[in-house]
Design a protein around this motif. Structure first.
Motif, PDB file in Angstrom:
ATOM      1  N   CYS A   1       0.908  -1.155   0.028  1.00 45.13           N
ATOM      2  CA  CYS A   1      -0.056  -0.048   0.120  1.00 45.13           C
ATOM      3  C   CYS A   1       0.994   1.237  -0.172  1.00 45.13           C
ATOM      4  CB  CYS A   1      -0.926   0.185   1.162  1.00 45.13           C
ATOM      5  SG  CYS A   1      -2.226  -1.123   1.182  1.00 45.13           S
ATOM      6  N   GLY A   2       2.325   1.297  -0.217  1.00 43.03           N
ATOM      7  CA  GLY A   2       2.989   2.405  -0.339  1.00 43.03           C
ATOM      8  C   GLY A   2       3.295   3.091   1.011  1.00 43.03           C
ATOM      9  N   ALA A   3       4.135   4.043   0.899  1.00 44.83           N
ATOM     10  CA  ALA A   3       4.678   4.549   2.300  1.00 44.83           C
ATOM     11  C   ALA A   3       3.509   5.005   3.236  1.00 44.83           C
ATOM     12  CB  ALA A   3       5.664   5.698   2.008  1.00 44.83           C
ATOM     13  N   ASP A   4       2.614   5.446   3.047  1.00 46.15           N
ATOM     14  CA  ASP A   4       1.415   5.970   3.939  1.00 46.15           C
ATOM     15  C   ASP A   4       0.255   4.895   4.127  1.00 46.15           C
ATOM     16  OD1 ASP A   4       0.202   6.146   1.499  1.00 46.15           O
ATOM     17  OD2 ASP A   4      -0.222   8.293   1.859  1.00 46.15           O
ATOM     18  N   GLY A   5       0.264   4.006   3.236  1.00 43.98           N
ATOM     19  CA  GLY A   5      -0.716   2.941   3.537  1.00 43.98           C
ATOM     20  C   GLY A   5      -2.111   3.432   2.939  1.00 43.98           C
ATOM     21  N   GLY A   6      -2.167   4.411   2.399  1.00 41.68           N
ATOM     22  CA  GLY A   6      -3.354   4.962   1.863  1.00 41.68           C
ATOM     23  C   GLY A   6      -4.345   5.432   2.961  1.00 41.68           C
ATOM     24  N   ARG A   7      -3.787   5.431   4.122  1.00 41.20           N
ATOM     25  CA  ARG A   7      -4.499   6.034   5.473  1.00 41.20           C
ATOM     26  C   ARG A   7      -4.915   7.355   5.420  1.00 41.20           C
ATOM     27  NH1 ARG A   7       0.106   2.972   8.936  1.00 41.20           N
ATOM     28  NH2 ARG A   7       1.210   4.101   7.548  1.00 41.20           N
ATOM     29  N   GLY A   8      -5.853   7.659   6.032  1.00 39.30           N
ATOM     30  CA  GLY A   8      -6.276   9.086   6.370  1.00 39.30           C
ATOM     31  C   GLY A   8      -7.375   9.290   7.255  1.00 39.30           C
ATOM     32  N   ILE A   9      -7.559  10.578   7.809  1.00 39.44           N
ATOM     33  CA  ILE A   9      -8.660  10.787   8.572  1.00 39.44           C
ATOM     34  C   ILE A   9      -9.430  12.067   8.009  1.00 39.44           C
ATOM     35  CG2 ILE A   9     -10.014  11.322  10.933  1.00 39.44           C
ATOM     36  CD1 ILE A   9      -7.517   9.642  11.999  1.00 39.44           C
ATOM     37  N   CYS A  10     -10.526  12.177   7.560  1.00 39.78           N
ATOM     38  CA  CYS A  10     -11.220  13.401   6.911  1.00 39.78           C
ATOM     39  C   CYS A  10     -12.159  13.866   7.561  1.00 39.78           C
ATOM     40  CB  CYS A  10     -11.095  13.476   5.514  1.00 39.78           C
ATOM     41  SG  CYS A  10     -11.433  14.836   4.667  1.00 39.78           S
ATOM     42  N   ALA A  11     -12.267  15.373   8.145  1.00 40.97           N
ATOM     43  CA  ALA A  11     -13.516  15.690   8.560  1.00 40.97           C
ATOM     44  C   ALA A  11     -14.462  16.111   7.368  1.00 40.97           C
ATOM     45  CB  ALA A  11     -13.274  16.802   9.386  1.00 40.97           C
TER      46      ALA A  11
ATOM     47  N   MET B   1     -24.054  31.303  21.764  1.00 40.53           N
ATOM     48  CA  MET B   1     -22.862  30.247  21.822  1.00 40.53           C
ATOM     49  C   MET B   1     -23.394  28.853  21.513  1.00 40.53           C
ATOM     50  SD  MET B   1     -20.427  31.732  24.646  1.00 40.53           S
ATOM     51  CE  MET B   1     -21.636  32.217  25.934  1.00 40.53           C
ATOM     52  N   MET B   2     -22.756  27.985  20.863  1.00 39.99           N
ATOM     53  CA  MET B   2     -23.403  26.704  20.525  1.00 39.99           C
ATOM     54  C   MET B   2     -23.334  25.954  21.857  1.00 39.99           C
ATOM     55  SD  MET B   2     -20.728  25.858  17.322  1.00 39.99           S
ATOM     56  CE  MET B   2     -20.598  26.569  15.871  1.00 39.99           C
ATOM     57  N   ASP B   3     -24.370  25.211  22.072  1.00 37.08           N
ATOM     58  CA  ASP B   3     -24.613  24.434  22.943  1.00 37.08           C
ATOM     59  C   ASP B   3     -24.010  22.985  22.860  1.00 37.08           C
ATOM     60  OD1 ASP B   3     -26.517  23.595  21.117  1.00 37.08           O
ATOM     61  OD2 ASP B   3     -27.988  23.169  22.631  1.00 37.08           O
ATOM     62  N   ALA B   4     -23.725  22.709  21.525  1.00 40.16           N
ATOM     63  CA  ALA B   4     -23.257  21.500  21.028  1.00 40.16           C
ATOM     64  C   ALA B   4     -22.569  21.456  19.802  1.00 40.16           C
ATOM     65  CB  ALA B   4     -24.114  20.149  20.987  1.00 40.16           C
ATOM     66  N   CYS B   5     -21.310  20.948  19.471  1.00 37.80           N
ATOM     67  CA  CYS B   5     -20.785  20.811  18.137  1.00 37.80           C
ATOM     68  C   CYS B   5     -20.614  19.302  17.838  1.00 37.80           C
ATOM     69  CB  CYS B   5     -19.373  21.548  18.135  1.00 37.80           C
ATOM     70  SG  CYS B   5     -18.555  21.723  16.744  1.00 37.80           S
ATOM     71  N   VAL B   6     -21.117  18.846  16.606  1.00 37.85           N
ATOM     72  CA  VAL B   6     -20.902  17.926  16.077  1.00 37.85           C
ATOM     73  C   VAL B   6     -19.828  17.626  15.009  1.00 37.85           C
ATOM     74  CG1 VAL B   6     -22.065  15.810  15.054  1.00 37.85           C
ATOM     75  CG2 VAL B   6     -23.421  17.310  16.661  1.00 37.85           C
ATOM     76  N   MET B   7     -18.979  16.797  15.052  1.00 36.11           N
ATOM     77  CA  MET B   7     -17.992  16.637  14.198  1.00 36.11           C
ATOM     78  C   MET B   7     -17.897  15.148  13.445  1.00 36.11           C
ATOM     79  SD  MET B   7     -14.591  18.641  15.626  1.00 36.11           S
ATOM     80  CE  MET B   7     -14.639  17.432  17.309  1.00 36.11           C
ATOM     81  N   GLU B   8     -17.980  14.832  12.316  1.00 35.41           N
ATOM     82  CA  GLU B   8     -17.844  13.531  11.570  1.00 35.41           C
ATOM     83  C   GLU B   8     -16.801  13.590  10.829  1.00 35.41           C
ATOM     84  OE1 GLU B   8     -23.046  13.220  11.706  1.00 35.41           O
ATOM     85  OE2 GLU B   8     -21.848  13.197   9.705  1.00 35.41           O
ATOM     86  N   PHE B   9     -16.323  12.262  10.766  1.00 38.49           N
ATOM     87  CA  PHE B   9     -15.003  12.054  10.001  1.00 38.49           C
ATOM     88  C   PHE B   9     -15.096  10.515   9.310  1.00 38.49           C
ATOM     89  CE2 PHE B   9     -14.062  14.307  13.873  1.00 38.49           C
ATOM     90  CZ  PHE B   9     -12.998  15.318  13.575  1.00 38.49           C
ATOM     91  N   ALA B  10     -14.388  10.695   8.057  1.00 38.10           N
ATOM     92  CA  ALA B  10     -14.229   9.427   7.304  1.00 38.10           C
ATOM     93  C   ALA B  10     -12.946   9.244   7.399  1.00 38.10           C
ATOM     94  CB  ALA B  10     -14.577   9.805   6.130  1.00 38.10           C
ATOM     95  N   ALA B  11     -12.559   7.930   7.757  1.00 39.75           N
ATOM     96  CA  ALA B  11     -11.255   7.360   8.068  1.00 39.75           C
ATOM     97  C   ALA B  11     -10.910   6.120   7.187  1.00 39.75           C
ATOM     98  CB  ALA B  11     -10.849   6.932   9.492  1.00 39.75           C
ATOM     99  N   SER B  12      -9.853   5.919   6.384  1.00 39.29           N
ATOM    100  CA  SER B  12      -9.459   4.819   5.718  1.00 39.29           C
ATOM    101  C   SER B  12      -8.502   4.192   6.367  1.00 39.29           C
ATOM    102  CB  SER B  12      -8.872   5.137   4.429  1.00 39.29           C
ATOM    103  OG  SER B  12      -7.825   6.228   4.273  1.00 39.29           O
ATOM    104  N   LEU B  13      -8.498   2.926   6.688  1.00 41.17           N
ATOM    105  CA  LEU B  13      -7.487   1.911   7.634  1.00 41.17           C
ATOM    106  C   LEU B  13      -6.566   0.999   6.653  1.00 41.17           C
ATOM    107  CD1 LEU B  13      -9.875   2.960   9.365  1.00 41.17           C
ATOM    108  CD2 LEU B  13      -9.856   0.711  10.167  1.00 41.17           C
ATOM    109  N   ASP B  14      -5.335   1.182   7.197  1.00 37.19           N
ATOM    110  CA  ASP B  14      -4.396   0.124   6.380  1.00 37.19           C
ATOM    111  C   ASP B  14      -5.030  -1.284   6.519  1.00 37.19           C
ATOM    112  OD1 ASP B  14      -1.306   0.005   5.574  1.00 37.19           O
ATOM    113  OD2 ASP B  14      -1.703  -1.632   7.024  1.00 37.19           O
ATOM    114  N   PRO B  15      -4.524  -2.163   5.698  1.00 34.38           N
ATOM    115  CA  PRO B  15      -4.916  -3.733   5.530  1.00 34.38           C
ATOM    116  C   PRO B  15      -4.493  -4.393   6.648  1.00 34.38           C
ATOM    117  CG  PRO B  15      -4.224  -3.043   3.508  1.00 34.38           C
ATOM    118  CD  PRO B  15      -3.798  -1.814   4.249  1.00 34.38           C
TER     119      PRO B  15
END
Length: 208
Positions: free
Chosen positions: A129-139, A151-165
């Motif tokens: 999979c190369g040097a970085d393995g194709g890994r990443g975490i993206c909001a 002011m915000m009473d809550a903040c929601v963050m969603e992420f997509a993550a790709s995992l090394d084999p």
């Protein structure tokens, strides 16, 4: 068609599906629908653009959500809120009565997750999979607040993550939770209102 053009005898039924929902995070619309219906075969060909290189391994995918809690208050209270919060975090006071901006702590966690992504990139990658393995975490989504004047009473963050084999979804998410936990351990406010980590969201997690 390629096999037929080459004169290669195809003696079994050939089924074709299009992953029409892939780029819209609807992975069930396509190949996974075949698998879940019990359709089997001795050979599956995925027509990704690989320059005709055989790819015997694949990355995992998991979407996860982090929800950070604050307390809504009018934006005019921001300065007093910051002062009270500083006192609260320094353990010099025990109460906050003018609100807490959830985004303040959400972006601390966001920054920690980005640092975590960099640390993950230093882990040994699968040799195919190369040097970085194709890994990443993206909001992919950050949202919060119900009114423009508070002011915000809550903040929601969603992420997509790709995992090394070499990884697993549970192993990866355990590390994500420890990352969020480290930020929480450094804040009296977050300890009093622990952030919530949820997965999988959007669709089922896909193991590498």
């Amino acid at each position: 068609k390629l096999l037929a053009d080459l004169g290669f005898p195809v003696r079994r039924r050939v089924l074709m599906t299009v992953s029409s929902g892939e780029e819209a995070t609807e992975s069930d619309l396509g190949i996974l629908s075949f698998v879940r219906r019990g359709i089997e075969g001795p050979l599956w060909i995925m027509a990704e653009p690989t320059d005709l290189r055989v790819c015997p391994v694949g990355l995992g995918i998991v979407y996860f959500r982090v929800t950070v809690h604050g307390e809504a208050s009018h934006v005019a209270n921001r300065a007093v809120s910051r002062e009270q919060l500083a006192q609260f975090e320094a353990a010099r006071t025990g109460t906050i009565n003018v609100g807490v901006d959830a985004s303040y702590y959400a972006f601390r966690i966001y920054s920690a997750i980005m640092d975590f992504e960099e640390e993950e990139g230093k882990r040994a990658a699968h040799p195919l999979c190369g040097a970085d393995g194709g890994r990443g975490i993206c909001a992919v989504r950050i949202a919060g607040g119900a009114q423009h004047a508070e002011m915000m009473d809550a903040c929601v963050m969603e992420f997509a993550a790709s995992l090394d084999p070499n990884d697993t979804v549970n192993g990866f998410m355990d590390r994500v939770q420890r990352c969020v936990g480290r930020v929480t351990s450094e804040s009296r406010w977050l300890q009093s209102r622990p952030p919530r980590v949820e997965w999988p969201i959007v669709h089922a997690a896909i193991e590498p």
